[in-house]
Design a protein around this motif. Structure first.
Motif, mmCIF file in Angstrom:
data_model
loop_
_atom_site.group_PDB
_atom_site.id
_atom_site.type_symbol
_atom_site.label_atom_id
_atom_site.label_comp_id
_atom_site.label_asym_id
_atom_site.label_seq_id
_atom_site.Cartn_x
_atom_site.Cartn_y
_atom_site.Cartn_z
ATOM 1 N N ASP A 10 0.536 3.594 -24.355
ATOM 2 C CA ASP A 10 -0.267 2.527 -24.563
ATOM 3 C C ASP A 10 -0.032 1.961 -22.112
ATOM 4 O OD1 ASP A 10 -1.850 0.207 -23.614
ATOM 5 O OD2 ASP A 10 -1.868 -0.035 -26.161
ATOM 6 N N GLU A 11 -0.906 2.154 -21.619
ATOM 7 C CA GLU A 11 -0.496 1.271 -20.396
ATOM 8 C C GLU A 11 -0.330 -0.390 -20.131
ATOM 9 O OE1 GLU A 11 -2.515 2.041 -16.898
ATOM 10 O OE2 GLU A 11 -3.278 4.072 -17.488
ATOM 11 N N LYS A 12 -0.599 -1.095 -21.043
ATOM 12 C CA LYS A 12 -0.318 -1.882 -21.687
ATOM 13 C C LYS A 12 1.406 -2.147 -21.563
ATOM 14 C CE LYS A 12 -4.436 -2.885 -22.908
ATOM 15 N NZ LYS A 12 -5.853 -3.630 -24.685
ATOM 16 N N ASP A 13 1.506 -1.605 -22.143
ATOM 17 C CA ASP A 13 3.482 -1.550 -22.150
ATOM 18 C C ASP A 13 4.258 -1.095 -21.364
ATOM 19 O OD1 ASP A 13 2.640 -1.617 -24.909
ATOM 20 O OD2 ASP A 13 2.709 0.224 -25.302
ATOM 21 N N PHE A 14 3.555 -0.847 -20.189
ATOM 22 C CA PHE A 14 3.982 -0.517 -18.250
ATOM 23 C C PHE A 14 3.473 -1.566 -17.329
ATOM 24 C CE2 PHE A 14 4.476 2.676 -21.683
ATOM 25 C CZ PHE A 14 6.216 3.699 -21.126
ATOM 26 N N PRO A 15 4.367 -2.263 -17.722
ATOM 27 C CA PRO A 15 3.374 -3.790 -15.989
ATOM 28 C C PRO A 15 3.633 -2.691 -14.914
ATOM 29 C CG PRO A 15 5.229 -4.762 -17.942
ATOM 30 C CD PRO A 15 5.659 -2.891 -17.980
ATOM 31 N N SER A 16 4.311 -1.888 -14.129
ATOM 32 C CA SER A 16 4.340 -1.382 -12.982
ATOM 33 C C SER A 16 3.222 -0.784 -12.828
ATOM 34 C CB SER A 16 5.602 -0.574 -12.815
ATOM 35 O OG SER A 16 6.113 0.441 -14.120
ATOM 36 N N PHE A 17 2.654 -0.334 -14.306
ATOM 37 C CA PHE A 17 1.672 1.299 -14.204
ATOM 38 C C PHE A 17 0.488 0.100 -13.855
ATOM 39 C CE2 PHE A 17 2.544 4.482 -17.326
ATOM 40 C CZ PHE A 17 3.753 4.540 -16.331
ATOM 41 N N SER A 18 0.335 -1.238 -14.349
ATOM 42 C CA SER A 18 -0.917 -1.652 -13.706
ATOM 43 C C SER A 18 -0.574 -2.284 -12.168
ATOM 44 C CB SER A 18 -1.440 -2.748 -14.758
ATOM 45 O OG SER A 18 -0.493 -3.650 -14.551
ATOM 46 N N ALA A 19 0.542 -2.766 -12.131
ATOM 47 C CA ALA A 19 0.646 -2.605 -10.373
ATOM 48 C C ALA A 19 0.481 -1.428 -9.477
ATOM 49 C CB ALA A 19 1.512 -3.534 -10.367
ATOM 50 N N MET A 20 0.445 -0.615 -10.398
ATOM 51 C CA MET A 20 0.472 0.788 -9.349
ATOM 52 C C MET A 20 -1.650 0.736 -8.876
ATOM 53 S SD MET A 20 2.196 4.011 -9.978
ATOM 54 C CE MET A 20 3.477 2.605 -11.189
ATOM 55 N N ARG A 21 -1.816 1.061 -10.364
ATOM 56 C CA ARG A 21 -3.290 0.847 -9.970
ATOM 57 C C ARG A 21 -3.701 0.143 -8.909
ATOM 58 N NH1 ARG A 21 -6.544 4.600 -13.661
ATOM 59 N NH2 ARG A 21 -4.797 5.080 -15.167
ATOM 60 N N GLU A 22 -3.149 -0.998 -9.024
ATOM 61 C CA GLU A 22 -3.796 -2.233 -8.343
ATOM 62 C C GLU A 22 -3.442 -1.855 -6.723
ATOM 63 O OE1 GLU A 22 -2.779 -6.642 -7.807
ATOM 64 O OE2 GLU A 22 -3.770 -6.228 -10.063
ATOM 65 N N GLN A 23 -2.412 -1.560 -6.119
ATOM 66 C CA GLN A 23 -1.535 -1.300 -5.043
ATOM 67 C C GLN A 23 -2.379 0.236 -4.396
ATOM 68 O OE1 GLN A 23 0.569 -2.107 -2.978
ATOM 69 N NE2 GLN A 23 1.082 -3.993 -3.367
ATOM 70 N N ILE A 24 -2.357 1.085 -5.265
ATOM 71 C CA ILE A 24 -2.091 2.535 -4.425
ATOM 72 C C ILE A 24 -3.878 2.876 -5.680
ATOM 73 C CG2 ILE A 24 -0.027 3.682 -4.143
ATOM 74 C CD1 ILE A 24 -0.281 5.310 -6.397
ATOM 75 N N THR A 50 9.590 -0.688 -1.748
ATOM 76 C CA THR A 50 10.488 -1.656 -0.231
ATOM 77 C C THR A 50 10.560 -0.130 0.320
ATOM 78 O OG1 THR A 50 11.469 -2.207 -2.264
ATOM 79 C CG2 THR A 50 12.774 -1.595 -0.196
ATOM 80 N N ILE A 51 9.797 1.192 0.599
ATOM 81 C CA ILE A 51 10.477 2.094 1.057
ATOM 82 C C ILE A 51 8.886 2.295 1.985
ATOM 83 C CG2 ILE A 51 10.911 4.894 1.653
ATOM 84 C CD1 ILE A 51 13.444 4.213 -0.455
ATOM 85 N N LEU A 52 8.376 2.802 0.899
ATOM 86 C CA LEU A 52 7.238 2.939 1.336
ATOM 87 C C LEU A 52 5.122 2.052 1.903
ATOM 88 C CD1 LEU A 52 6.056 6.307 -0.600
ATOM 89 C CD2 LEU A 52 7.148 6.659 2.232
ATOM 90 N N LEU A 53 5.154 1.243 1.240
ATOM 91 C CA LEU A 53 4.446 0.294 0.677
ATOM 92 C C LEU A 53 4.470 -0.447 1.415
ATOM 93 C CD1 LEU A 53 3.597 0.706 -3.102
ATOM 94 C CD2 LEU A 53 2.778 1.808 -1.260
ATOM 95 N N VAL A 54 5.354 -1.382 1.922
ATOM 96 C CA VAL A 54 5.747 -2.717 2.845
ATOM 97 C C VAL A 54 5.828 -2.409 4.053
ATOM 98 C CG1 VAL A 54 6.525 -4.465 0.647
ATOM 99 C CG2 VAL A 54 7.533 -3.103 2.587
ATOM 100 N N GLU A 55 5.243 -3.537 4.401
ATOM 101 C CA GLU A 55 5.348 -2.922 6.112
ATOM 102 C C GLU A 55 6.793 -3.077 6.671
ATOM 103 O OE1 GLU A 55 3.715 -1.612 8.813
ATOM 104 O OE2 GLU A 55 2.220 -1.640 7.670
ATOM 105 N N GLY A 56 7.304 -2.096 7.754
ATOM 106 C CA GLY A 56 8.841 -2.031 8.163
ATOM 107 C C GLY A 56 9.044 -1.762 9.781
ATOM 108 N N ALA A 57 9.661 -1.022 10.231
ATOM 109 C CA ALA A 57 10.188 -0.898 11.432
ATOM 110 C C ALA A 57 8.866 -0.066 11.600
ATOM 111 C CB ALA A 57 11.056 -0.601 11.449
ATOM 112 N N LEU A 58 8.631 1.020 10.557
ATOM 113 C CA LEU A 58 8.176 1.892 10.707
ATOM 114 C C LEU A 58 6.358 1.096 10.230
ATOM 115 C CD1 LEU A 58 9.642 5.319 10.579
ATOM 116 C CD2 LEU A 58 8.744 4.676 11.972
ATOM 117 N N SER A 59 5.010 2.033 11.014
ATOM 118 C CA SER A 59 4.467 1.499 10.095
ATOM 119 C C SER A 59 2.874 2.750 9.006
ATOM 120 C CB SER A 59 2.963 2.615 11.163
ATOM 121 O OG SER A 59 2.344 3.192 11.331
ATOM 122 N N ARG A 60 2.744 2.156 8.285
ATOM 123 C CA ARG A 60 2.280 2.502 7.010
ATOM 124 C C ARG A 60 2.136 4.176 7.450
ATOM 125 N NH1 ARG A 60 0.813 1.395 1.287
ATOM 126 N NH2 ARG A 60 1.258 3.903 0.038
#
Length: 197
Positions: A10-24, A50-60
């Protein structure tokens, strides 16, 4: 979906899964195949964020392009297909992501970005042949130390994700005929049996 025998979940058991659906916009099979170790999923999601989703020195866009070039060179159909869709979902302007993955040298992108992708492709496949001169060349295109370091980390992260996708036998989340034609069947597909001649 994977070589690993997972139980229904059940995706509800994995909080990061709903965040992932929201982000990507979708839950990648890459993570769903790892439900036996929720702690690994959490660590990988944080790392990806940290590496891919947030803006850093390189653009997305630059980050996604590096990931695409390295994944295509490693023949990771799963990762190329997933990140082509992410580029589209994010509405990142530029050439088709498939062209970046398969032939960035002829894509209509800035020459500095081509130089960056050339360096990343070399680091990805010819690690022992990369030296200080390669970094000096990137500096002539205006890349800062922070941008170069970030590019190196993204190459390493792409290699990690490609290896995990192959090891899990992760089936691509999306059908992409261009990627399939250029890279082959990819992960999660039955391998041909060698027949004696």
């Amino acid at each position: 979906m994977s070589y690993i025998r997972n139980q229904p979940f059940d995706e509800k058991d994995f909080p990061s899964f709903s965040a992932m659906r929201e982000q990507i916009g979708f839950l990648p099979n890459f993570y769903a195949a790892q439900i036996l170790r929720p702690d690994l999923i959490e660590a990988e999601v944080k790392l990806m964020g940290t590496i891919l989703l947030v803006e850093g020195a390189l653009s997305r866009k630059q980050k996604e392009y590096i990931f695409l070039v390295c994944s295509a060179a490693n023949l990771s159909t799963y990762c190329v297909t997933a990140h082509c869709e992410m580029v589209r979902m994010l509405k990142l302007e530029g050439p088709d992501p498939e062209q970046i993955a398969i032939d960035h040298a002829h894509a209509k992108i800035p020459i500095a970005d081509k130089a960056l992708l050339n360096y990343c492709a070399k680091l990805n496949k010819q690690t022992t042949k990369v030296g200080a001169a390669d970094l000096d060349a990137l500096r002539t295109y205006g890349f800062s130390e922070q941008q170069i370091m970030e590019a190196i980390v993204i190459v390493g992260f792409a290699q990690f994700a490609n290896t995990v996708a192959f090891g899990l036998g992760t089936v691509p989340d999306f059908h992409n005929a261009k990627v399939k034609q250029a890279l082959g069947e990819g992960e999660g597909q039955p391998q041909p049996v060698n027949q004696p001649a």
